[in-house]
Design a protein around this motif. Structure first.
Motif, PDB file in Angstrom:
ATOM      1  N   LYS A 162     -58.783 -25.778 -14.538  1.00 45.08           N
ATOM      2  CA  LYS A 162     -58.582 -27.136 -14.476  1.00 45.08           C
ATOM      3  C   LYS A 162     -57.374 -27.181 -13.931  1.00 45.08           C
ATOM      4  O   LYS A 162     -57.576 -28.473 -13.454  1.00 45.08           O
ATOM      5  N   VAL A 163     -56.458 -26.569 -13.518  1.00 40.10           N
ATOM      6  CA  VAL A 163     -54.800 -26.383 -12.938  1.00 40.10           C
ATOM      7  C   VAL A 163     -54.996 -26.213 -12.495  1.00 40.10           C
ATOM      8  O   VAL A 163     -55.452 -24.599 -12.423  1.00 40.10           O
TER       9      VAL A 163
ATOM     10  N   ILE B  20     -45.544 -27.929  -6.897  1.00 43.74           N
ATOM     11  CA  ILE B  20     -45.419 -28.822  -5.732  1.00 43.74           C
ATOM     12  C   ILE B  20     -46.776 -29.556  -5.723  1.00 43.74           C
ATOM     13  O   ILE B  20     -47.096 -30.639  -5.343  1.00 43.74           O
ATOM     14  N   PHE B  21     -47.426 -28.873  -6.706  1.00 47.67           N
ATOM     15  CA  PHE B  21     -48.930 -29.758  -6.958  1.00 47.67           C
ATOM     16  C   PHE B  21     -49.107 -30.260  -8.217  1.00 47.67           C
ATOM     17  O   PHE B  21     -50.162 -31.144  -7.942  1.00 47.67           O
ATOM     18  N   LYS B  22     -48.664 -30.569  -8.646  1.00 49.41           N
ATOM     19  CA  LYS B  22     -48.609 -31.506  -9.784  1.00 49.41           C
ATOM     20  C   LYS B  22     -48.988 -32.902  -9.458  1.00 49.41           C
ATOM     21  O   LYS B  22     -49.819 -33.570 -10.221  1.00 49.41           O
ATOM     22  N   ASP B  23     -48.980 -33.580  -8.440  1.00 44.63           N
ATOM     23  CA  ASP B  23     -49.141 -35.112  -8.142  1.00 44.63           C
ATOM     24  C   ASP B  23     -50.415 -35.267  -7.238  1.00 44.63           C
ATOM     25  O   ASP B  23     -50.724 -36.289  -6.881  1.00 44.63           O
ATOM     26  N   SER B  24     -51.043 -34.253  -7.186  1.00 41.04           N
ATOM     27  CA  SER B  24     -52.288 -33.466  -6.142  1.00 41.04           C
ATOM     28  C   SER B  24     -53.290 -33.685  -7.364  1.00 41.04           C
ATOM     29  O   SER B  24     -53.132 -32.582  -8.535  1.00 41.04           O
TER      30      SER B  24
END
Length: 69
Positions: A35-36, A54-58
């Motif tokens: 899921k994450v 770096i992927f937190k807003d994607s």
């Protein structure tokens, strides 16, 4: 572009090292269970810390892995 390719190569090496561990019992994870983005911490070619933040807003992250022979 060069930084992206370097990051992907470093990520592949990190995943390979973890995948080749001597741990005998492995927990199998299905792609549908993810899921994450899994947590990771690496340094890029400029010795800068890179982690899964770096992927937190994607919403969706696609990692394209390729190589030449």
């Amino acid at each position: 572009m060069r930084k992206v390719i370097s990051f992907i190569l470093i990520l592949m090496i990190g995943i390979s090292v973890v995948g080749c561990s001597s741990k005998k019992e492995k927990e199998e994870v299905s792609i549908t269970d993810l899921k994450v983005m899994p947590k990771f911490e690496l340094k890029d070619v400029n010795d800068k810390e890179v982690n899964n933040e770096i992927f937190k807003d994607s919403k969706i992250t696609m990692v394209n892995i390729w190589a030449t022979g």
